[in-house]
Design a protein around this motif. Structure first.
Motif, PDB file in Angstrom:
ATOM      1  N   ALA A 115       0.293  -0.898   0.257  1.00 27.44           N
ATOM      2  CA  ALA A 115      -0.110  -0.033   0.355  1.00 27.44           C
ATOM      3  C   ALA A 115       0.853   1.345   0.173  1.00 27.44           C
ATOM      4  O   ALA A 115       0.818   2.156  -1.155  1.00 27.44           O
ATOM      5  N   LEU A 116       1.860   1.515   0.749  1.00 28.84           N
ATOM      6  CA  LEU A 116       2.769   2.051   0.867  1.00 28.84           C
ATOM      7  C   LEU A 116       3.931   3.097  -0.738  1.00 28.84           C
ATOM      8  O   LEU A 116       3.505   3.448  -0.958  1.00 28.84           O
ATOM      9  N   ARG A 117       3.985   1.661  -1.281  1.00 30.56           N
ATOM     10  CA  ARG A 117       4.733   1.063  -2.590  1.00 30.56           C
ATOM     11  C   ARG A 117       3.355   2.018  -3.381  1.00 30.56           C
ATOM     12  O   ARG A 117       4.274   3.433  -4.210  1.00 30.56           O
ATOM     13  N   ARG A 118       2.344   1.990  -3.676  1.00 26.78           N
ATOM     14  CA  ARG A 118       1.567   1.855  -4.835  1.00 26.78           C
ATOM     15  C   ARG A 118       1.015   3.515  -4.593  1.00 26.78           C
ATOM     16  O   ARG A 118       0.794   4.283  -5.074  1.00 26.78           O
ATOM     17  N   SER A 119       1.504   3.678  -3.259  1.00 31.45           N
ATOM     18  CA  SER A 119       0.973   5.068  -2.740  1.00 31.45           C
ATOM     19  C   SER A 119       2.699   6.267  -3.158  1.00 31.45           C
ATOM     20  O   SER A 119       1.493   7.388  -3.972  1.00 31.45           O
ATOM     21  N   SER A 120       3.072   6.177  -2.783  1.00 33.99           N
ATOM     22  CA  SER A 120       4.398   6.559  -3.381  1.00 33.99           C
ATOM     23  C   SER A 120       4.522   6.669  -4.880  1.00 33.99           C
ATOM     24  O   SER A 120       4.652   7.004  -4.959  1.00 33.99           O
ATOM     25  N   GLN A 121       4.041   5.680  -5.849  1.00 30.95           N
ATOM     26  CA  GLN A 121       3.955   5.878  -7.000  1.00 30.95           C
ATOM     27  C   GLN A 121       3.338   6.040  -7.560  1.00 30.95           C
ATOM     28  O   GLN A 121       2.806   6.836  -8.186  1.00 30.95           O
TER      29      GLN A 121
END
Length: 221
Positions: A115-121
């Motif tokens: 979820a954090l990676r998706r948000s960052s992307q």
């Protein structure tokens, strides 16, 4: 350091999550005053929220809707309620994931990281650059400055995940969660097939060995 807000009124679970997140290098923000949680979200600006449903005063459903009206932070429901209707309601109100208690710790951590990676992307530019490679998310292309290749949706997401964490190992579980989130069953071989096709395309850029397999752990560039 990512800041993760814990909205959980069970003290033992809240303390367990706080310790778990600290040990994983996150900064936990446990909520202890449940009078105006939405205001605390705005004030503390967490990178992700772990949200229970059964809370004193305002329940998790209405709280999720209230948070969504002001911020777009990832919200992961973590609850003992395992009804499919509750899950559908949570996701329809803006929740990003739904995890039932008792949770599996490695799975919980993988979903947090995803979820954090998706948000960052989602917040970054459409161009990612690592080690002389340029990934154009809008065009779905990967270039080494001289030649370019077109990627499928899955190949694009694999490269984005890996390029978002250069030098770090990204587990197969994380990649599967990213590519096929919320699907009931995905054969582990499906990821291997996508990875082989991606490596074949990288070979045309002279970079077939760019993605390294870390046996028993995952992949790394």
């Amino acid at each position: 350091m990512h800041r993760i807000m814990i909205v959980e009124d069970d003290v033992s679970i809240r303390d367990e999550l706080t310790l778990l997140l600290e040990n994983e290098g996150y900064r936990p923000l446990p909520i202890r005053d449940f009078t105006d949680i939405a205001a605390q979200v705005t004030a503390d600006s967490p990178d992700l929220i772990l949200l229970d449903i059964g809370l004193p005063g305002q329940d998790g459903f209405s709280l999720c809707a209230a948070i969504r009206r002001s911020v777009n932070v990832p919200i992961l429901f973590v609850t003992s309620r395992d009804s499919s209707l509750d899950e559908i309601r949570a996701l329809s109100l803006g929740g990003d994931d739904y995890i039932t208690k008792p949770y599996n710790i490695p799975v919980l951590l993988a979903r947090i990281k995803t979820a954090l990676r998706r948000s960052s992307q989602g917040s970054d530019a459409e161009i990612m650059e690592v080690g002389g490679l340029t990934l154009n998310l809008a065009k779905g292309s990967l270039s080494n400055g001289q030649n370019a290749i077109l990627l499928t949706r899955n190949e694009l997401q694999i490269m984005a995940c890996l390029m978002n964490c250069p030098g770090e190992i990204v587990s197969r579980t994380e990649l599967i969660e990213t590519l096929w989130n919320n699907q009931i069953y995905i054969d582990d071989n499906t990821l291997s097939v996508n990875m082989t096709r991606l490596r074949d395309k990288l070979d045309s850029l002279g970079m077939r060995d760019l993605i390294r397999t870390r046996r028993g752990m995952g992949y790394q560039i």
